[in-house]
Design a protein around this motif. Structure first.
Motif, short mmCIF file in Angstrom:
data_model
loop_
_atom_site.label_atom_id
_atom_site.label_comp_id
_atom_site.label_asym_id
_atom_site.label_seq_id
_atom_site.Cartn_x
_atom_site.Cartn_y
_atom_site.Cartn_z
N ALA B 57 -6.23 -10.01 -28.93
CA ALA B 57 -5.89 -11.26 -28.25
C ALA B 57 -5.29 -11.01 -26.87
N GLY B 58 -4.98 -9.75 -26.59
CA GLY B 58 -4.40 -9.44 -25.28
C GLY B 58 -2.87 -9.48 -25.28
N LYS B 59 -2.26 -9.29 -26.45
CA LYS B 59 -0.80 -9.35 -26.55
C LYS B 59 -0.11 -8.31 -25.68
N SER B 60 -0.64 -7.09 -25.69
CA SER B 60 0.02 -6.01 -24.94
C SER B 60 -0.05 -6.27 -23.44
N THR B 61 -1.20 -6.72 -22.99
CA THR B 61 -1.36 -7.02 -21.57
C THR B 61 -0.43 -8.17 -21.19
N LEU B 62 -0.36 -9.15 -22.07
CA LEU B 62 0.53 -10.29 -21.80
C LEU B 62 2.00 -9.83 -21.77
N THR B 63 2.35 -8.97 -22.71
CA THR B 63 3.72 -8.44 -22.74
C THR B 63 4.01 -7.70 -21.44
N ASP B 64 3.03 -6.92 -20.99
CA ASP B 64 3.18 -6.20 -19.73
C ASP B 64 3.54 -7.15 -18.59
N LYS B 65 2.84 -8.29 -18.55
CA LYS B 65 3.08 -9.25 -17.48
C LYS B 65 4.43 -9.97 -17.68
N LEU B 66 4.80 -10.21 -18.93
CA LEU B 66 6.10 -10.83 -19.20
C LEU B 66 7.23 -9.91 -18.72
N ILE B 67 7.07 -8.61 -19.01
CA ILE B 67 8.08 -7.65 -18.56
C ILE B 67 8.25 -7.75 -17.05
N GLU B 68 7.11 -7.78 -16.36
CA GLU B 68 7.13 -7.84 -14.89
C GLU B 68 7.94 -9.04 -14.42
N GLN B 69 7.64 -10.21 -15.00
CA GLN B 69 8.31 -11.44 -14.57
C GLN B 69 9.80 -11.41 -14.91
N LEU B 70 10.11 -10.93 -16.09
CA LEU B 70 11.51 -10.91 -16.52
C LEU B 70 12.32 -9.92 -15.70
N ARG B 71 11.69 -8.80 -15.36
CA ARG B 71 12.37 -7.81 -14.52
C ARG B 71 12.66 -8.38 -13.14
N ALA B 72 11.72 -9.20 -12.65
CA ALA B 72 11.91 -9.80 -11.33
C ALA B 72 13.14 -10.72 -11.35
N LYS B 73 13.46 -11.26 -12.54
CA LYS B 73 14.65 -12.09 -12.66
C LYS B 73 15.89 -11.26 -12.96
N GLY B 74 15.72 -9.95 -13.03
CA GLY B 74 16.86 -9.07 -13.23
C GLY B 74 17.24 -8.83 -14.68
N GLU B 75 16.42 -9.27 -15.61
CA GLU B 75 16.73 -9.05 -17.02
C GLU B 75 16.38 -7.63 -17.42
#
Lengths: 556, 307, 138
Positions: B57-75
């Motif tokens: 379903a693309g969970k890992s790729t999605l997780t990769d992108k979530l990490i990117e966004q969350l890191r940009a917020k400093g989490e």
């Protein structure tokens, strides 16, 4: 065959065999090819009875090309003996090319190092440790000028194993030709330019599928108009087989890749009757001589059917499958490396009996390191001995009509067609790759093969049988590329960056603009950029920013 | 020398990794360490996001992108990526992190692959305790990526604050055919590979099912994403953040149920370990009698428990 | 420990795309009951070492056919030392000339499995090396 005498003789033979089997059983319960196709004890006229000769075998140079793409084959001229070579810097490789040409090679084949293949300049952090290792390092036109120094590009044909950045290296080759005063229309050669098998088996991809296919079809279009003698793609089963596939899978996945390219070019409005003539293929040659010969014959016939029936191609030249062959690297052993010379000989014979258009023979030391000059010479001599001494080149398609070879040809064609049907059902090769279908099939075959060697079901001489305790590589002189090569190349690149002026900057902007507009052909824009010494890494860098990067799809 | 927990709390990735291994290995020394971690001042703050869906379903790729966004917020982001173990050999190939490898250069991200290890689709002990460990060690967001099969659907609710169910067109993710369970655990739906044929239909199907849930105080959102390119991920993150706030405000009710479940898990774990030991000790003596039908298994159990 | 599994990171360092060997060994280790963390192609030494640490791996198996083995082994082993993780076993295979093996072992590689090595040999070696390593730690 209904002849009474034949029936009687056959019955007598069979009953004698069956009686004899009780006392002297055969070596195995069943026999099969390396790829698992069952092999009967005997093939005879009965196994050929159903075959319509003209329809399925035919004459060389005529549809469906089972017997070859030229009417006189090697009676006219031998295949091109094309040794893949490249290492270290452009200077070192240039020297090797000139040596090979002196020794009677008839075509060049450029191996690029990994940074070049993946679009990084030598000074990029990802390139660390890799410069010049598996091929020659080319950062800019300046390196390419050295690579072909004193080699007239209208006197040789050159094959370049380059895929994701194929347009850039082709552009550099054209630019070198310009400097030598040779117009593009006089240049002959091949670029591999086959991205799908990179996704499946070889791993030197850069961009995602859609922009990659655009680059490929831009090249088809550009070369059709400007470099008419150039083979715009070499659709490669070689690496699929090296990754562990069976012979049937090699044919199936290669032709399925071919279908995807033809479709993409057609969708762009190109005429398959025209660009179809410049498509070429690249296959592996293993030890199983009969299966391999049948494989090439089956591939030719199947491709002719595909081009005619699926794509409505009427030009016979565009229906032909012309191919390069390389002997199988994965069959070479580090143990008792001298034996590899014999393996390569068998593989050469298979490729020649199968009607190859050009051939690279591997060197005996390739399971140990990059080949040394001496072992490259033996490899080339192997081709020359088969060409001049074996006699198999004096008649066209000598194994045609052999009951077993024709039966295997049919079976491989049918097996490959079955896979292609499955790939069609999955939505074509791109969709199949995304689902991991070819990758999974190849990995399963590779794992089964490994298990068969470990169980002894498959014998590899010197590895799991007839081993010796000698130091196998003792006394062999191996070629080494030391790390100073990278330092030298980086220094050269630094100097280039200081002395080349500023014109490259705006040319890179043009590349970026062209990348954004699907209707602009990228090749002329890239050619303008390489002429003013924009580096390969700079051009790929711009394209990476615009196109994004591919991420492999693992199905284990 | 600093203890393992001290090192982990100070951010030593080796110590964090070792603690997770102890949990996976059911190491007997773990419980006392977990006590320290649970009561550490840093503990109890993480936001736990579950990402579940079919294989492919693309969970890992999605997780990769979530990490990117969350890191940009400093989490600071911890990821537990769970894959099944082979039921035959107990081995596993864990390849989820392949799609997230670019984040290994970022010390604000910790990725750990976990094999399910015979937990039959439920969350493994490594996952449950792993969340606690990463939480105590200062990760602000913990993403659990797991294949949505069997018991793990329910389990994920017990562990995650926000559950994303990832669907894709053309994978047979027909909502009608889907088990009721997976639809009910979702706080957020993601229709990934939304550039593919059938995406619209899938979105409509999910929407139709959600009609029945209108009376809930959180109506699951539906996001269309193309994880490969990152399209649609920012909107998903916004919805996730909204759900994070909602989950915080949800109060102690769910927390209570969750803590109860955790205690129950620990008790069951311990009892089952004890049971194995008791059985092992008496096995040689009692088993032959049961096999010869001289003793029934029920009385055998009584005898062992009487010890 | 009731449920200890051997965990191995299988990685392809650098730009070499030939992953047949890496995938075969990954499957063989799984079939031998190990947990294999597969990182895929184009991994930097930094990524490989960080992965091994986060995954609490017992070992790192690297496969290199490009001739760049000396560079990658050296860097990976150095990084493990820097990060206090020298107990992680490093082994590898690919196209590595016999003559280069002693230097790699001296650097700290545990074993180099040349072409033609049986997966059984690799599995047995890993099991033994991990149990020796764990004995030292205990």
């Amino acid at each position: 065959m209904s002849d009474e005498k034949f029936k009687e003789a056959k019955a007598r033979y069979e009953s004698a065999v069956n009686k004899g089997l009780e006392k002297r059983p055969e070596r195995c319960k069943t026999f099969s090819t390396g790829g698992g196709i069952p092999i009967e004890r005997l093939y005879d006229p009965d196994s050929a009875a159903h075959r319509d000769y003209t329809e399925s075998v035919g004459f060389p140079g005529y549809y469906p090309f089972t017997r070859g793409v030229q009417s006189t084959m090697y009676r006219g001229r031998f295949w091109t003996m094309r040794q893949y070579a490249g290492f270290s810097t452009a200077e070192d490789t240039n020297a090797r090319y000139r040596y090979l040409l002196e020794q009677g090679t008839t075509g060049l084949s450029v191996a690029f190092d990994l940074p070049t293949q993946i679009g990084y300049d030598t000074d990029h952090p990802m390139a660390a440790g890799e410069c010049g290792k598996v091929g020659v390092a080319i950062d800019s036109l300046a390196d390419m000028e050295i690579l072909f120094d004193k080699i007239a590009l209208d006197k040789v044909t050159t094959s370049m194993t380059i895929n994701a950045p194929a347009a850039i290296l082709l552009a550099m080759y054209i630019a070198v030709g310009e400097k030598q005063g040779i117009p593009a229309e006089k240049l002959g050669g091949t670029i591999q330019n086959d991205i799908l098998k990179e996704y499946i088996a070889r791993g030197t991809y850069i961009f995602p599928p859609a922009p990659s296919l655009r680059l490929i079809t831009d090249i088809f279009d550009f070369c059709g108009k400007n470099v008419p003698e150039w083979n715009t793609i070499s659709i490669s089963g070689y690496h699929i087989r090296e990754a562990g596939s069976t012979a049937v899978q090699e044919v199936a996945f290669t032709l399925a890749d071919g279908i995807a390219y033809v479709q993409a070019a057609k969708d762009k409005g190109l005429d398959p009757n025209k660009f179809g003539r410049r498509l070429s293929f690249f296959f592996n040659a293993h030890n199983g001589v009969l299966e391999e010969v049948a494989k090439y014959r089956a591939a030719r016939r199947l491709w002719a059917h595909i081009m005619k029936d699926r794509f409505g191609v009427t030009d016979p030249t565009a229906q032909m499958l012309r191919f390069h062959t390389q002997t199988a690297g994965c069959t070479l052993t580090a143990q008792q490396p001298e034996n590899n010379v014999i393996r390569v000989t068998l593989q050469t014979l298979a490729a020649v009996l199968g009607g190859t258009q050009s051939l690279h023979t591997n060197s005996k030391d390739e399971a140990l390191a990059l080949p040394s000059e001496k072992s490259v010479e033996v490899a080339l001599r192997t081709q020359q001995i088969v060409a001049y001494e074996s006699g198999v080149t004096n008649t066209v398609d000598p194994l045609a009509g052999s009951y077993v070879v024709e039966a295997l040809t049919d079976q491989i064609e049918a097996g490959a067609a079955e896979y292609i049907k499955k790939i069609d059902e999955l939505g074509g090769m791109l969709a199949a790759i995304e689902k991991g279908y070819p990758q999974k099939n190849i990995q399963d075959a590779a794992y089964d093969y490994q298990k068969s060697i470990e169980s002894g079901d498959i014998v590899v001489v010197g590895v799991n049988k007839f081993q010796t305790n000698e130091d196998d590589a003792a006394g062999m002189k191996l070629l080494r590329v030391d790390s100073s090569v990278g330092d030298r190349q980086i220094a050269k690149l630094k100097k280039l960056r200081e002395t080349r002026g500023d014109a490259w900057k705006s040319r890179l902007d043009d590349v970026r603009k062209a990348a954004r507009d699907e209707h602009t052909n990228l090749v002329p824009v890239i050619l303008d950029a390489v002429r003013v010494y924009a580096t390969e890494g700079e051009i790929c860098g711009v394209l990476r920013e615009e196109f994004g990067e591919y991420k492999e799809n693992i199905v284990l | 020398m600093a203890s393992l927990t001290d090192k982990a709390l100070a951010g030593d990735p080796r110590a964090v990794a070792r603690l997770i291994s102890m949990a996976e290995n059911r190491d007997e020394g773990l419980d006392s360490l977990m006590k320290e971690l649970y009561l550490a001042p840093s503990a109890g703050k993480a936001w736990v996001v579950g990402v579940t869906g079919s294989p492919g379903a693309g969970k890992s790729t999605l997780t990769d992108k979530l990490i990117e966004q969350l890191r940009a917020k400093g989490e600071r982001v911890g990821v537990l990526a769970v894959d099944p173990s082979s039921p035959y050999t107990g081995g596993a190939i864990l390849a989820d992190r392949l799609r997230m490898q670019r984040h290994t250069d970022d010390s604000g991200v910790f990725i750990r692959s976990l094999a399910a290890r015979g937990s039959l689709g439920g969350l493994s002990r490594g996952t449950r305790e792993g969340v606690l460990i990463l939480d105590a060690c200062g990760f602000d967001v913990i993403i659990i990526e797991t294949v949505g099969v069997g018991q793990s659907e329910i389990d994920i609710m017990r562990v995650a604050d926000s559950v994303c169910v990832v669907l894709v067109p053309g994978l047979g993710d027909d909502v009608q055919a889907m088990k009721a369970g997976i639809m009910e655990i979702a706080d957020l739906f993601v229709v990934n590979k939304a550039d593919k044929q059938g995406a619209d239909r899938l979105v409509n199907e999910v929407r139709a099912v959600l009609e029945f849930l209108q009376n809930k105080d959180w109506v699951p959102t539906i996001d269309r994403t193309v994880a490969e390119t990152g399209d649609g991920v920012p909107s998903l993150v916004e919805n996730l953040e909204r759900h994070r706030e909602y989950a915080k405000a949800r109060g102690r009710e769910r927390e209570r149920a969750r803590m109860r479940a955790r205690i129950e898990d620990i008790i069951v774990d311990r009892l089952s370990l004890q049971a194995s030991k008791l059985l092992e000790a008496k096995e040689a003596e009692i088993l032959p009698a049961v096999m010869d039908r001289k003793l029934d298994p029920y009385s055998a159990a009584d005898m062992i428990l009487a010890e | 420990m009731p449920d200890k599994k051997i965990r191995i990171v299988v990685a392809k360092p650098g730009l070499d795309g030939h992953d047949r060997g890496a995938k075969v060994i990954a499957r063989a280790l799984r079939d031998a009951g190990m947990e294999v963390i597969y990182t895929g192609l184009r991994q930097t030494p930094e990524q490989i070492v960080t992965t091994a640490i986060q995954e609490d791996a017992d070992g790192i198996g690297i496969s290199i056919l490009s001739g760049a083995h000396e560079f990658y082994f050296r860097r990976i082993i150095e990084l493990l030392k820097e990060k206090n993780a020298s107990d992680v076993i490093v082994f590898g295979g690919g196209v590595i000339p016999e003559q280069d093996v002693p230097a790699l072992l001296k650097m700290g590689a545990g074993a180099i499995f040349g072409p033609g090595t049986s997966t059984v040999t690799a599995v047995d070696w890993i099991k033994k090396a991990v149990s020796e390593k764990d004995a030292v730690k205990a």
